[in-house]
Design a protein around this motif. Structure first.
Motif, mmCIF file in Angstrom:
data_model
loop_
_atom_site.group_PDB
_atom_site.id
_atom_site.type_symbol
_atom_site.label_atom_id
_atom_site.label_comp_id
_atom_site.label_asym_id
_atom_site.label_seq_id
_atom_site.Cartn_x
_atom_site.Cartn_y
_atom_site.Cartn_z
ATOM 1 N N ALA A 139 0.832 -1.211 0.000
ATOM 2 C CA ALA A 139 0.000 0.000 0.000
ATOM 3 C C ALA A 139 0.861 1.253 0.000
ATOM 4 N N ALA A 140 2.014 1.206 0.675
ATOM 5 C CA ALA A 140 2.927 2.355 0.673
ATOM 6 C C ALA A 140 3.465 2.606 -0.731
ATOM 7 N N LEU A 141 3.812 1.537 -1.448
ATOM 8 C CA LEU A 141 4.271 1.700 -2.834
ATOM 9 C C LEU A 141 3.169 2.316 -3.695
ATOM 10 N N GLU A 142 1.929 1.880 -3.476
ATOM 11 C CA GLU A 142 0.797 2.454 -4.209
ATOM 12 C C GLU A 142 0.703 3.950 -3.993
ATOM 13 N N ARG A 143 0.776 4.367 -2.744
ATOM 14 C CA ARG A 143 0.632 5.798 -2.437
ATOM 15 C C ARG A 143 1.746 6.610 -3.086
ATOM 16 N N ILE A 144 2.957 6.102 -3.010
ATOM 17 C CA ILE A 144 4.099 6.821 -3.597
ATOM 18 C C ILE A 144 3.882 7.017 -5.095
ATOM 19 N N LEU A 145 3.539 5.950 -5.778
ATOM 20 C CA LEU A 145 3.380 6.014 -7.232
ATOM 21 C C LEU A 145 2.141 6.815 -7.629
ATOM 22 N N PHE A 146 1.053 6.681 -6.866
ATOM 23 C CA PHE A 146 -0.177 7.408 -7.193
ATOM 24 C C PHE A 146 0.019 8.910 -7.030
ATOM 25 N N VAL A 147 0.586 9.316 -5.897
ATOM 26 C CA VAL A 147 0.801 10.753 -5.662
ATOM 27 C C VAL A 147 1.776 11.319 -6.688
ATOM 28 N N TRP A 148 2.846 10.573 -6.977
ATOM 29 C CA TRP A 148 3.819 11.082 -7.944
ATOM 30 C C TRP A 148 3.182 11.222 -9.330
ATOM 31 N N ALA A 149 2.360 10.240 -9.721
ATOM 32 C CA ALA A 149 1.721 10.300 -11.033
ATOM 33 C C ALA A 149 0.739 11.465 -11.125
ATOM 34 N N LYS A 150 0.016 11.753 -10.041
ATOM 35 C CA LYS A 150 -0.935 12.868 -10.053
ATOM 36 C C LYS A 150 -0.214 14.215 -10.107
ATOM 37 N N LEU A 151 0.978 14.284 -9.522
ATOM 38 C CA LEU A 151 1.736 15.537 -9.524
ATOM 39 C C LEU A 151 2.599 15.696 -10.767
ATOM 40 N N ASN A 152 2.726 14.643 -11.567
ATOM 41 C CA ASN A 152 3.548 14.696 -12.785
ATOM 42 C C ASN A 152 2.734 14.154 -13.952
ATOM 43 N N LYS A 153 1.684 14.876 -14.308
ATOM 44 C CA LYS A 153 0.760 14.395 -15.331
ATOM 45 C C LYS A 153 1.392 14.354 -16.711
ATOM 46 N N GLY A 154 2.504 15.063 -16.902
ATOM 47 C CA GLY A 154 3.189 14.979 -18.185
ATOM 48 C C GLY A 154 3.867 13.636 -18.386
ATOM 49 N N VAL A 155 4.098 12.921 -17.302
ATOM 50 C CA VAL A 155 4.758 11.612 -17.369
ATOM 51 C C VAL A 155 3.775 10.518 -16.990
ATOM 52 N N ARG A 156 3.070 10.724 -15.870
ATOM 53 C CA ARG A 156 2.153 9.752 -15.314
ATOM 54 C C ARG A 156 2.882 8.460 -14.962
ATOM 55 N N TYR A 157 2.102 7.465 -14.633
ATOM 56 C CA TYR A 157 2.689 6.187 -14.209
ATOM 57 C C TYR A 157 2.950 5.302 -15.419
ATOM 58 N N VAL A 158 4.113 4.644 -15.415
ATOM 59 C CA VAL A 158 4.480 3.705 -16.472
ATOM 60 C C VAL A 158 5.006 2.440 -15.807
ATOM 61 N N GLN A 159 4.643 1.304 -16.349
ATOM 62 C CA GLN A 159 5.104 0.038 -15.791
ATOM 63 C C GLN A 159 6.627 0.009 -15.746
ATOM 64 N N GLY A 160 7.167 -0.426 -14.649
ATOM 65 C CA GLY A 160 8.605 -0.416 -14.417
ATOM 66 C C GLY A 160 8.986 0.491 -13.269
ATOM 67 N N MET A 161 8.176 1.546 -13.082
ATOM 68 C CA MET A 161 8.416 2.436 -11.944
ATOM 69 C C MET A 161 8.234 1.696 -10.624
ATOM 70 N N ASN A 162 7.307 0.726 -10.617
ATOM 71 C CA ASN A 162 7.062 -0.018 -9.381
ATOM 72 C C ASN A 162 8.297 -0.803 -8.945
ATOM 73 N N GLU A 163 9.098 -1.289 -9.902
ATOM 74 C CA GLU A 163 10.313 -2.029 -9.557
ATOM 75 C C GLU A 163 11.339 -1.104 -8.904
ATOM 76 N N ILE A 164 11.441 0.113 -9.415
ATOM 77 C CA ILE A 164 12.395 1.072 -8.861
ATOM 78 C C ILE A 164 11.973 1.480 -7.452
ATOM 79 N N VAL A 165 10.691 1.827 -7.293
ATOM 80 C CA VAL A 165 10.196 2.243 -5.987
ATOM 81 C C VAL A 165 10.296 1.097 -4.981
ATOM 82 N N GLY A 166 9.952 -0.108 -5.399
ATOM 83 C CA GLY A 166 10.004 -1.251 -4.492
ATOM 84 C C GLY A 166 11.392 -1.520 -3.954
ATOM 85 N N THR A 167 12.403 -1.384 -4.813
ATOM 86 C CA THR A 167 13.784 -1.623 -4.383
ATOM 87 C C THR A 167 14.254 -0.539 -3.423
ATOM 88 N N ILE A 168 13.958 0.714 -3.756
ATOM 89 C CA ILE A 168 14.365 1.811 -2.879
ATOM 90 C C ILE A 168 13.688 1.690 -1.520
#
Length: 428
Positions: A139-168
């Motif tokens: 759920a923490a990974l979800e929040r990180i990616l969701f908030v970042w995607a909403k604040l960066n609508k020019g990029v939004r969420y793309v598959q693969g970001m979850n692997e980076i966030v999960g490792t960090i």
């Protein structure tokens, strides 16, 4: 009918008086989401049960995140009232409509969740059942990616970001300092955002063909492979292996899917210490291809693709040393050609390649034929000199042995002769 029921509940609250508390209203999903939006969600190919979890207060039984849903009469799930505007009409699907925003957010959260629950699925850290820690970390990974995607609508969420966030997040949450580990979610968001500043162009479709875009980086990587190992590059082209078949995942996940987690962390330590992360990643990726060159050159399309998409276990320290050696050697050769005014062949002959190099400029180990011949001759001379020295040492030892044993035999012969001499020897 749904509106009539909700209106009746509101009217009952009004009849109890202005100061009377508003009854807690917990509408069902069918009441909260208009049929038009539910149908649109279904037509988009998404699971309707996922919509129920996303819009259930508290995240439902999965303990994941949920969107705050306000029904069309203005009630929040906790029963409190919210001001109603005309744009809250569920039939209004304009950009300013709250229902349109909900549908957009629900789609984004559903997309993120599908990838998040597949992040490091074999890692106990994300599977720990005690107090639902595994689900809460997802759920923490979800929040990180969701908030970042909403604040960066020019990029939004793309598959693969979850692997980076999960490792960090895994590294920060396991910090030996408990105070720091407790802030892992906020720190992960900050580090991920900082990293995206440098590599966000990879995830922007409009920048695919730019040098910093995904296709531009793949092209630069294949140019480097063509320079140092053209044989493998031509073989992959002949087999029909397009670089995008494997390199997109390599670049978008920063190789986190190709290695075990400890090896990924070791690799990232070196990458984050580098001043040019994209250049670092390019040389590492090319070295990964060259490490498997022997298997690739004798394989067909399916085997080559399997090797590159499911990379075999590799010593990461040797991989990093080989990629660093390649970069150093190429820099030395380039500098000699540009500053020294000599040809490439002269530079390759004059500059000794580091021993860790696998391939360089189409040469195995970066060694030119002339240098290889000189090394062979030098090796033969060294071997001959070593053999001569060994033979001479053997002769010296043999001569000394003969002299020693000859003297011993002489003394023994004298000892065995007559009595007076024995007394003399004893006195000696």
């Amino acid at each position: 009918e749904e509106r009539r029921k909700l209106t009746s509940n509101v009217e009952k609250a009004k009849l109890q008086g202005k100061d009377a508390p508003v009854p807690v209203h917990t509408p069902e999903l069918g009441e909260m989401l208009p049929a038009r939006l539910r149908e649109q969600w279904k037509q988009s190919g998404r699971d309707t049960s996922a919509l129920a979890n996303i819009s259930t207060p508290g995240g439902g039984p999965t303990h994941m995140n949920a969107l705050l849903v306000v029904d069309d009469q203005g009630y929040r799930p906790d029963g409190t009232k919210q001001r109603i505007t005309v744009n809250d009409d569920p039939l209004n699907v304009g950009n300013e409509s709250k229902w349109a925003q909900f549908f957009e957010n629900a789609g984004l959260l559903d997309e993120i969740r599908k990838d998040v629950v597949r992040t490091h699925p074999d890692l106990h850290f994300f599977l720990e059942p005690e107090q639902n820690l595994g689900q809460r970390r997802y759920a923490a990974l979800e929040r990180i990616l969701f908030v970042w995607a909403k604040l960066n609508k020019g990029v939004r969420y793309v598959q693969g970001m979850n692997e980076i966030v999960g490792t960090i997040y895994f590294v920060l949450a396991n910090d030996f300092n408990e105070d720091w580990a407790s802030e892992a979610e906020a720190d992960t968001y900050f580090l991920f955002n900082t990293l995206m500043v440098e590599m966000r162009d990879i995830f922007v479709p409009d920048l695919d063909d730019a040098d910093t875009g995904i296709q531009g980086r793949i092209s630069n990587m294949m140019t480097l492979l063509s320079l140092h190992d053209p044989e493998v590059r031509c073989h992959l082209d002949d087999c029909g292996i397009d670089a995008s078949f494997y390199s997109i995942r390599w670049l978008t996940t920063l190789l986190s899917r190709e290695f075990l987690l400890p090896d990924t962390i070791r690799l990232w330590d070196s990458m984050f210490a580098s001043t040019h992360k994209d250049n670092f990643l390019r040389y590492v990726c090319v070295t990964m291809v060259m490490i498997t060159r022997d298997e690739l050159l004798k394989s067909d399309f399916s085997t080559c693709l399997r090797l590159l998409q499911s990379y075999p276990p590799t010593n990461v320290d040797q991989l990093l040393e080989a990629s660093r050696a390649l970069w150093i050697y190429e820099s030395q050769v380039t500098l000699a050609c540009h500053k020294g005014g000599i040809s490439l062949q002269q530079a390759l002959t004059a500059i000794a390649p580091p021993p860790a190099i696998i391939m360089a400029y189409g040469l195995k180990g970066g060694i030119t034929p002339d240098r290889s011949e000189r090394m062979r001759q030098a090796g033969e001379k060294s071997l001959a000199a070593a053999k001569g020295a060994a033979k001479e040492a053997s002769n010296t030892v043999a001569t000394a042995g003969k002299s020693f044993f000859g003297n011993a035999r002489g003394l023994w012969g004298e000892w065995r002769s007559g009595g007076d001499k024995k007394k003399d020897y004893k006195r000696r």
